[in-house]
Design a protein around this motif. Structure first.
Motif, PDB file in Angstrom:
ATOM      1  N   SER A 116      24.508  34.563 -50.253  1.00 51.90           N
ATOM      2  CA  SER A 116      24.481  35.975 -49.693  1.00 51.90           C
ATOM      3  C   SER A 116      24.418  36.821 -50.717  1.00 51.90           C
ATOM      4  O   SER A 116      24.962  36.174 -52.363  1.00 51.90           O
ATOM      5  CB  SER A 116      26.269  36.767 -49.245  1.00 51.90           C
ATOM      6  N   PRO A 117      23.156  37.730 -51.550  1.00 48.58           N
ATOM      7  CA  PRO A 117      22.955  38.967 -52.273  1.00 48.58           C
ATOM      8  C   PRO A 117      24.074  39.178 -52.912  1.00 48.58           C
ATOM      9  O   PRO A 117      24.354  39.189 -53.584  1.00 48.58           O
ATOM     10  CB  PRO A 117      22.690  40.076 -51.765  1.00 48.58           C
ATOM     11  N   SER A 118      25.216  39.670 -51.695  1.00 50.89           N
ATOM     12  CA  SER A 118      26.566  40.335 -52.772  1.00 50.89           C
ATOM     13  C   SER A 118      27.834  39.075 -52.745  1.00 50.89           C
ATOM     14  O   SER A 118      28.495  38.867 -54.019  1.00 50.89           O
ATOM     15  CB  SER A 118      27.139  40.309 -51.524  1.00 50.89           C
ATOM     16  N   HIS A 119      26.936  37.936 -52.424  1.00 51.39           N
ATOM     17  CA  HIS A 119      28.270  36.500 -53.488  1.00 51.39           C
ATOM     18  C   HIS A 119      26.920  36.739 -54.959  1.00 51.39           C
ATOM     19  O   HIS A 119      28.354  36.240 -55.894  1.00 51.39           O
ATOM     20  CB  HIS A 119      27.658  35.601 -52.717  1.00 51.39           C
TER      21      HIS A 119
ATOM     22  N   HIS B  71      31.311  24.914 -51.952  1.00 52.46           N
ATOM     23  CA  HIS B  71      32.153  24.869 -50.768  1.00 52.46           C
ATOM     24  C   HIS B  71      32.347  26.631 -51.468  1.00 52.46           C
ATOM     25  O   HIS B  71      32.870  26.535 -52.648  1.00 52.46           O
ATOM     26  CB  HIS B  71      33.214  23.895 -50.920  1.00 52.46           C
ATOM     27  N   GLY B  72      33.095  26.941 -51.111  1.00 56.53           N
ATOM     28  CA  GLY B  72      33.340  28.166 -50.647  1.00 56.53           C
ATOM     29  C   GLY B  72      32.830  30.075 -51.131  1.00 56.53           C
ATOM     30  O   GLY B  72      33.159  30.813 -51.532  1.00 56.53           O
ATOM     31  N   ASP B  73      31.008  29.035 -51.353  1.00 59.78           N
ATOM     32  CA  ASP B  73      30.262  30.412 -51.171  1.00 59.78           C
ATOM     33  C   ASP B  73      30.014  31.383 -50.583  1.00 59.78           C
ATOM     34  O   ASP B  73      30.244  30.704 -49.150  1.00 59.78           O
ATOM     35  CB  ASP B  73      29.311  30.030 -52.030  1.00 59.78           C
ATOM     36  N   LEU B  74      29.454  32.612 -50.768  1.00 67.29           N
ATOM     37  CA  LEU B  74      29.565  33.858 -49.302  1.00 67.29           C
ATOM     38  C   LEU B  74      27.950  33.007 -49.547  1.00 67.29           C
ATOM     39  O   LEU B  74      26.944  32.771 -50.088  1.00 67.29           O
ATOM     40  CB  LEU B  74      29.601  35.001 -50.001  1.00 67.29           C
ATOM     41  N   VAL B  75      27.712  33.651 -48.392  1.00 73.89           N
ATOM     42  CA  VAL B  75      25.931  32.861 -47.030  1.00 73.89           C
ATOM     43  C   VAL B  75      25.491  33.852 -46.612  1.00 73.89           C
ATOM     44  O   VAL B  75      26.372  33.947 -45.759  1.00 73.89           O
ATOM     45  CB  VAL B  75      25.802  31.236 -46.654  1.00 73.89           C
ATOM     46  N   ASP B  76      24.050  33.441 -45.995  1.00 72.62           N
ATOM     47  CA  ASP B  76      23.781  34.182 -45.301  1.00 72.62           C
ATOM     48  C   ASP B  76      22.790  33.660 -43.895  1.00 72.62           C
ATOM     49  O   ASP B  76      22.679  32.655 -44.746  1.00 72.62           O
ATOM     50  CB  ASP B  76      22.933  35.111 -45.313  1.00 72.62           C
ATOM     51  N   VAL B  77      22.982  33.917 -43.052  1.00 70.43           N
ATOM     52  CA  VAL B  77      22.303  32.475 -41.899  1.00 70.43           C
ATOM     53  C   VAL B  77      21.262  33.092 -41.308  1.00 70.43           C
ATOM     54  O   VAL B  77      22.223  34.084 -40.508  1.00 70.43           O
ATOM     55  CB  VAL B  77      23.602  32.312 -41.456  1.00 70.43           C
TER      56      VAL B  77
ATOM     57  N   ARG C  24      25.408  37.968 -41.767  1.00 69.46           N
ATOM     58  CA  ARG C  24      25.372  37.906 -43.127  1.00 69.46           C
ATOM     59  C   ARG C  24      26.893  37.443 -44.224  1.00 69.46           C
ATOM     60  O   ARG C  24      28.194  37.691 -43.232  1.00 69.46           O
ATOM     61  CB  ARG C  24      25.193  39.109 -43.523  1.00 69.46           C
ATOM     62  N   ASN C  25      27.470  37.464 -45.110  1.00 66.03           N
ATOM     63  CA  ASN C  25      28.823  36.895 -45.863  1.00 66.03           C
ATOM     64  C   ASN C  25      29.490  35.962 -45.296  1.00 66.03           C
ATOM     65  O   ASN C  25      30.808  36.205 -45.131  1.00 66.03           O
ATOM     66  CB  ASN C  25      29.109  38.499 -46.017  1.00 66.03           C
ATOM     67  N   LEU C  26      28.829  34.691 -44.926  1.00 63.45           N
ATOM     68  CA  LEU C  26      30.219  33.692 -43.974  1.00 63.45           C
ATOM     69  C   LEU C  26      30.039  33.089 -45.848  1.00 63.45           C
ATOM     70  O   LEU C  26      29.283  32.826 -46.143  1.00 63.45           O
ATOM     71  CB  LEU C  26      29.567  32.922 -43.014  1.00 63.45           C
ATOM     72  N   THR C  27      31.594  32.837 -45.050  1.00 65.38           N
ATOM     73  CA  THR C  27      31.880  31.364 -45.742  1.00 65.38           C
ATOM     74  C   THR C  27      31.777  29.791 -45.773  1.00 65.38           C
ATOM     75  O   THR C  27      31.979  29.780 -44.845  1.00 65.38           O
ATOM     76  CB  THR C  27      33.356  32.148 -46.223  1.00 65.38           C
ATOM     77  N   ALA C  28      31.245  29.571 -46.721  1.00 66.02           N
ATOM     78  CA  ALA C  28      30.439  27.883 -46.167  1.00 66.02           C
ATOM     79  C   ALA C  28      31.683  27.195 -46.503  1.00 66.02           C
ATOM     80  O   ALA C  28      32.459  26.783 -47.464  1.00 66.02           O
ATOM     81  CB  ALA C  28      29.639  27.445 -46.937  1.00 66.02           C
ATOM     82  N   VAL C  29      31.769  26.002 -45.463  1.00 66.10           N
ATOM     83  CA  VAL C  29      33.031  24.988 -45.673  1.00 66.10           C
ATOM     84  C   VAL C  29      32.559  23.571 -45.945  1.00 66.10           C
ATOM     85  O   VAL C  29      31.427  24.242 -44.794  1.00 66.10           O
ATOM     86  CB  VAL C  29      33.740  25.241 -44.447  1.00 66.10           C
ATOM     87  N   ALA C  30      32.632  23.284 -46.765  1.00 66.61           N
ATOM     88  CA  ALA C  30      31.808  22.266 -46.711  1.00 66.61           C
ATOM     89  C   ALA C  30      32.455  21.325 -45.663  1.00 66.61           C
ATOM     90  O   ALA C  30      33.824  21.014 -45.516  1.00 66.61           O
ATOM     91  CB  ALA C  30      32.554  21.260 -48.432  1.00 66.61           C
TER      92      ALA C  30
END
Length: 778
Positions: free
Chosen positions: A763-766, A692-698, A714-720
């Protein structure tokens, strides 16, 4: 990391509506309206002599209260009746290139359009233009096209019956049936599937049927956000002790519990009414499997009852006298294994059998469904399996039972009823020829997908939009946006600025129109329009607020002006029709006999219900019976076989209506001030080394409809979140970029917004941020 540790993400503990809704209404009107408009506008909404809510299509109760509106209806009214204005001075201060960088919320939040505008390429600005010049240029460009089929005519579901009827009349006299409309993107699977099953593309229930049902199923819809006035009906059903069975991938607060603002005891005691008696989180795309499982349960219960000397569970009289195709359905259900059903639905056999027992014991069952059913590659199959389930026990055409598709826009059903369709039948075309004296085109036109494809390929060069935000609403944003910039002509009839207006053609026009809340005065005086709700009730709507600008015209007047500028030898008396909308209704009645005594009947409080043959067990199908339809298999997308794949569904936030973003909060899901999130089951996050809270790419699984590296968010925040395992959700329309233009239901053309196999990665940025934090800690 806890939810409260992520900016703008938390938990919402309250019920749906209640004090939170009242606060949101106050905030909405405070931000947009003055106190006079607030009182006059909201208290006139959904009243017998007021205007119809420009939001959802849930019916009005016969005995309306002085507060017959919901939170999102109040937002819709405040958004339309805002004191803010988008004037020529605004456009003079901002180039289109600059406005393109604005958010969708900021564009619409500038307020109501006040003048007709035309794009000037030399200055990259929209400039004011007179109505006469705008209409003359539009008419000349349409006449100059080599063939009428090179123009597309889009319709939003908020257009009235009168505007929609004139629009289809103009377009057919012009010479085409190209009618991409919002129904193509939402309930087209209903419009295609139900006529084959029961002979009509509409629901069979009335609001009064909810007083008599003894079981209620809710599949693939979220009333708390998309049709909040339904919560009052659900509350009444729940108070009677009727089981309400919910199937939805996400836990949605409006389906769990509801505090009614119209019931002081609940409000003052902070109490609430539980809605769902049982809530099952079916996997995204698992509805076919679920429905087949319930039907298999019925067959097993029926066989046991008969073996024990009982009457059986199936309604054999109804099946024998009213249906065809039962043997093929039984064979398909017998060949479908429970293992496959469990895998595809994400539910256990025990749970599905429990639901099947409830259904078998109930005498009168209503099934409600929304776009969680229709917006799939197998949307038509989903709809027809629901019809199958109801027909097995005769739950169509009797009091307290039936099928209830939940429409979105307030008149999307009515627009289709009065002729907005790319597939016109002979009755419609013969009626037009008989009443107006010209022979309309007989060939099939373009739906929304086909229109974008034709524009992309250069086969269509003009687009006229009666409201809406077509480019943003459509799937495959990158392809759609690029296509729209290839047009020779783009015309937008609108109340507010939106992103579609910034996708520039060689000639682009914005024509400002009256909203539903505003007084519409024509030559014979103030006018009313009509709308049709989800349950085929037609009623009048009359605005009473002062128009936002003296330069606004009504939609019927704009359409008539465009027709006169385009058709020099028109057979239609456009000026006469627009002078008195009652004359438009006379013409509707002449073309469509079901509107008999139209002008008289809309004077009745609450209006009247159109005849729905299936409600009377009259089946307008080729067999003259209701038809069982087999859907082969369980439609497991081949891309979902990728072990890393998850299935994406797009969702609306509580602060939006379709593409209109009222704000950046999603109260019931605990999101504040942002939309750049993706909702994921905690187990799915953990299995991918995420939290939860990680930056992810879909990104889209790339072997169908896209190439590697395409269609990525890109760079969406994953919400559990409490969502079915194997399923994820992101906001519409932002996530449309992930839905390929060629990923749609082949039978209805509905884009597959609700089931796209995707991959989820850090995400690479994460990763860069994680290493920086790690280095700092070391």
């Amino acid at each position: 990391m806890g939810k409260d540790d992520v900016v703008g993400v938390g938990d919402y503990e309250g019920a749906a509506a209640g004090w939170g809704a009242l606060k949101a209404v106050a905030d909405a009107v405070r931000g947009q309206m003055d106190i006079v408009k607030e009182t006059r506008g909201l208290l006139s909404m959904n009243q017998p002599h007021g205007f119809d809510c420009p939001g959802c299509a849930w019916p009005d109760p016969k005995h309306t209260s002085s507060f017959e509106f919901c939170e999102n209806g109040a937002k819709a009214v405040s958004w339309e009746a805002t004191a803010k204005r988008t004037t020529p001075e605004f456009f003079a201060a901002h180039t289109v290139s600059e406005l393109w960088k604005w958010s969708d919320f900021d564009l619409e939040n500038e307020g109501r359009l006040t003048h007709p505008m035309a794009y000037d390429r030399a200055t990259d600005r929209y400039l004011p233009i007179s109505w006469d010049e705008a209409l003359a240029r539009i008419g000349a460009t349409l006449r100059a096209l080599p063939h009428p089929d090179m123009a597309e005519f889009y319709t939003s579901g908020r257009a009235s019956n009168e505007a929609a009827f004139l629009y289809q009349l103009f377009v057919r006299e012009y010479g085409t049936n190209n009618f991409p409309d919002c129904s193509n993107m939402c309930h087209e699977a209903t419009s295609v599937g139900l006529p084959e099953s029961i002979g009509v593309g509409k629901g069979t229930v009335t609001l009064e049927d909810f007083d008599h049902c003894d079981a209620l199923f809710c599949i693939g819809h979220n009333p708390g956000t998309n049709h909040p006035r339904m919560l009052t009906t659900l509350r009444e059903v729940a108070k009677r002790g009727v089981p309400i069975i919910v199937f939805n991938p996400l836990r949605e607060r409006g389906l769990e519990r509801f505090t009614s603002p119209q019931h002081p005891v609940e409000m003052l005691t902070l109490g609430s009414t539980p809605i769902a008696s049982t809530y099952y989180q079916v996997k995204v795309g698992g509805d076919i499997a679920l429905l087949k499982g319930i039907m298999k349960t019925l067959l097993a219960l029926d066989a046991k009852s008969v073996a024990d000397g009982g009457p059986g569970v199936l309604d054999r009289g109804f099946i024998k006298n009213h249906t065809a195709g039962i043997d093929e359905l039984l064979a398909d259900l017998d060949a479908t294994s429970w293992d496959a059903i469990e895998a595809a639905s994400g539910l256990s056999r025990l749970d599905i059998e429990f639901v099947g027992n409830i259904y078998a014991k109930a005498e009168r069952v209503i099934i409600n469904y929304g776009m969680g059913i229709t917006q799939h590659r197998h949307g038509t199959g989903n709809v027809q399996q629901i019809a199958n389930l109801l027909m097995l026990r005769g739950n169509i055409g009797r009091e307290g039972a039936g099928i209830s598709p939940l429409r979105g826009h307030s008149n999307v059903q009515g627009d289709r009823t009065v002729g907005i369709t790319e597939v016109p039948n002979d009755e419609l075309l013969d009626g037009i020829a008989r009443v107006f004296g010209f022979d309309p085109p007989r060939h099939r036109g373009h739906n929304a997908i086909e229109a974008v494809e034709a524009i992309r390929d250069g086969r269509s060069k003009a687009l006229v939009c009666l409201g809406g935000n077509l480019a943003v609403a459509m799937s495959d944003s990158e392809v759609t946006f690029k296509a729209m910039r290839n047009l020779d002509l783009a015309v937008h009839i609108a109340t507010k600025l939106n992103r579609s207006h910034l996708l520039l053609a060689k000639q682009s026009f914005i024509l400002p129109c009256l909203g539903r809340t505003e007084l519409d005065v024509q030559a014979t005086g103030p006018q009313s329009v009509t709308v049709e709700d989800s349950m085929s009730m037609v009623h009048a709507s009359r605005g009473g607020l002062k128009p936002a600008s003296e330069h606004l015209r009504s939609e019927p007047a704009i359409i008539a002006g465009m027709a006169l500028a385009t058709l020099p030898e028109t057979r239609v008396g456009w000026a006469n029709l627009v002078s008195d909308y009652g004359k438009i209704r006379d013409c509707i009645e002449a073309v469509f006999p079901e509107f008999a005594d139209f002008n008289a009947r809309i004077k009745q409080p609450g209006g009247f219900r159109l005849y729905v043959a299936a409600s009377e067990r009259e089946w307008l199908t080729p067999t003259r019976k209701a038809n069982f339809f087999v859907y082969p298999g369980l439609d497991e997308d081949p891309r979902a076989a990728n072990p890393a794949a998850l299935t994406l569904t797009t969702i609306r936030s509580h602060d939006q209506y379709n593409t209109t973003i009222y704000g950046l909060n999603d109260r019931y899901r605990g999101i504040t001030g942002r939309r750049d999130v993706v909702f994921v089951n905690e187990r799915d996050l953990a299995s991918r080394g995420l939290k939860h809270g990680d930056l992810v790419d879909v990104s889209v699984v790339s072997d169908v409809g896209s190439s590697p590296g395409e269609r990525v968010m890109r760079n969406l925040t994953a919400v559990a979140y409490n969502i079915a395992q194997g399923s994820i959700a992101a906001y519409y329309p932002e996530a449309n970029v992930l839905v390929a233009l060629d990923h749609y239901d082949a039978e209805s053309g509905t884009p597959s917004y609700k089931s796209t196999p995707v991959l989820l990665r850090a995400s690479p940025s994460h990763e860069v941020l994680r290493r920086l934090v790690q280095a700092a800690n070391e």
